[in-house]
Write a protein that holds these residues in place. Structure first.
Motif, PDB file in Angstrom:
ATOM      1  N   SER A   1       0.809  -1.219   0.000  1.00 24.12           N
ATOM      2  CA  SER A   1       0.000   0.000   0.000  1.00 24.12           C
ATOM      3  C   SER A   1       0.842   1.269   0.000  1.00 24.12           C
ATOM      4  N   ALA A   2       2.092   1.169   0.404  1.00 25.98           N
ATOM      5  CA  ALA A   2       2.987   2.337   0.332  1.00 25.98           C
ATOM      6  C   ALA A   2       3.199   2.768  -1.129  1.00 25.98           C
ATOM      7  N   TRP A   3       3.183   1.815  -2.046  1.00 26.96           N
ATOM      8  CA  TRP A   3       3.381   2.118  -3.473  1.00 26.96           C
ATOM      9  C   TRP A   3       2.078   2.143  -4.248  1.00 26.96           C
ATOM     10  N   ALA A   4       1.057   1.540  -3.720  1.00 26.43           N
ATOM     11  CA  ALA A   4      -0.220   1.459  -4.424  1.00 26.43           C
ATOM     12  C   ALA A   4      -1.350   1.809  -3.458  1.00 26.43           C
ATOM     13  N   PRO A   5      -1.597   3.110  -3.249  1.00 29.60           N
ATOM     14  CA  PRO A   5      -2.589   3.517  -2.252  1.00 29.60           C
ATOM     15  C   PRO A   5      -4.011   3.041  -2.557  1.00 29.60           C
ATOM     16  N   ASP A   6      -4.306   2.703  -3.812  1.00 26.43           N
ATOM     17  CA  ASP A   6      -5.644   2.206  -4.153  1.00 26.43           C
ATOM     18  C   ASP A   6      -5.654   0.684  -4.312  1.00 26.43           C
ATOM     19  N   LEU A   7      -4.728   0.030  -3.647  1.00 25.00           N
ATOM     20  CA  LEU A   7      -4.584  -1.417  -3.713  1.00 25.00           C
ATOM     21  C   LEU A   7      -5.846  -2.141  -3.287  1.00 25.00           C
ATOM     22  N   LYS A   8      -6.227  -3.149  -4.045  1.00 22.82           N
ATOM     23  CA  LYS A   8      -7.325  -4.023  -3.650  1.00 22.82           C
ATOM     24  C   LYS A   8      -6.692  -5.389  -3.400  1.00 22.82           C
ATOM     25  N   HIS A   9      -6.753  -5.847  -2.176  1.00 22.49           N
ATOM     26  CA  HIS A   9      -6.127  -7.106  -1.796  1.00 22.49           C
ATOM     27  C   HIS A   9      -7.180  -8.168  -1.566  1.00 22.49           C
ATOM     28  N   MET A  10      -6.942  -9.349  -2.112  1.00 21.50           N
ATOM     29  CA  MET A  10      -7.842 -10.460  -1.867  1.00 21.50           C
ATOM     30  C   MET A  10      -7.043 -11.753  -1.924  1.00 21.50           C
ATOM     31  N   THR A  11      -7.503 -12.740  -1.210  1.00 22.11           N
ATOM     32  CA  THR A  11      -6.872 -14.048  -1.267  1.00 22.11           C
ATOM     33  C   THR A  11      -7.819 -15.012  -1.967  1.00 22.11           C
ATOM     34  N   VAL A  12      -7.245 -16.029  -2.549  1.00 15.80           N
ATOM     35  CA  VAL A  12      -8.050 -17.027  -3.245  1.00 15.80           C
ATOM     36  C   VAL A  12      -7.670 -18.412  -2.739  1.00 15.80           C
ATOM     37  N   ASN A  13      -8.613 -19.300  -2.773  1.00 17.72           N
ATOM     38  CA  ASN A  13      -8.366 -20.683  -2.340  1.00 17.72           C
ATOM     39  C   ASN A  13      -7.819 -21.498  -3.511  1.00 17.72           C
ATOM     40  N   ILE A  14      -6.528 -21.376  -3.698  1.00 21.29           N
ATOM     41  CA  ILE A  14      -5.821 -22.054  -4.783  1.00 21.29           C
ATOM     42  C   ILE A  14      -4.601 -22.725  -4.173  1.00 21.29           C
ATOM     43  N   VAL A  15      -4.236 -23.873  -4.677  1.00 18.47           N
ATOM     44  CA  VAL A  15      -3.096 -24.589  -4.134  1.00 18.47           C
ATOM     45  C   VAL A  15      -1.819 -24.292  -4.905  1.00 18.47           C
ATOM     46  N   HIS A  16      -1.893 -24.194  -6.225  1.00 12.62           N
ATOM     47  CA  HIS A  16      -0.670 -24.114  -7.013  1.00 12.62           C
ATOM     48  C   HIS A  16      -0.552 -22.817  -7.811  1.00 12.62           C
ATOM     49  N   PHE A  17      -1.261 -22.688  -8.905  1.00 15.46           N
ATOM     50  CA  PHE A  17      -1.099 -21.563  -9.829  1.00 15.46           C
ATOM     51  C   PHE A  17      -2.469 -21.009 -10.183  1.00 15.46           C
ATOM     52  N   MET A  18      -2.716 -19.754  -9.803  1.00 21.35           N
ATOM     53  CA  MET A  18      -4.047 -19.166  -9.949  1.00 21.35           C
ATOM     54  C   MET A  18      -4.583 -19.215 -11.373  1.00 21.35           C
ATOM     55  N   ALA A  19      -3.778 -18.827 -12.352  1.00 19.67           N
ATOM     56  CA  ALA A  19      -4.259 -18.758 -13.735  1.00 19.67           C
ATOM     57  C   ALA A  19      -4.626 -20.126 -14.291  1.00 19.67           C
TER      58      ALA A  19
END
Length: 53
Positions: free
Chosen positions: A18-36
């Protein structure tokens, strides 16, 4: 397991970035290996949202 390595390693990734990206949207996903590979629809949706900003 979720893909949130900051929590696993003991730091808050969103606070760090957030120091570099004040409009950061953070989320986590339930993935084990590679999101894409495991959830391409979620990756595409997040990228579209980012590009629409």
């Amino acid at each position: 397991m979720r893909q949130d390595w900051g929590a696993v390693l003991g730091y808050d990734a969103a606070a760090l970035w957030s120091a570099w990206a004040p409009d950061l949207k953070h989320m986590t996903v339930n993935i084990v290996h590679f999101m894409a590979e495991e959830n391409p629809a979620a990756v595409v949706a997040a990228m579209r949202e980012l590009m629409e900003r």
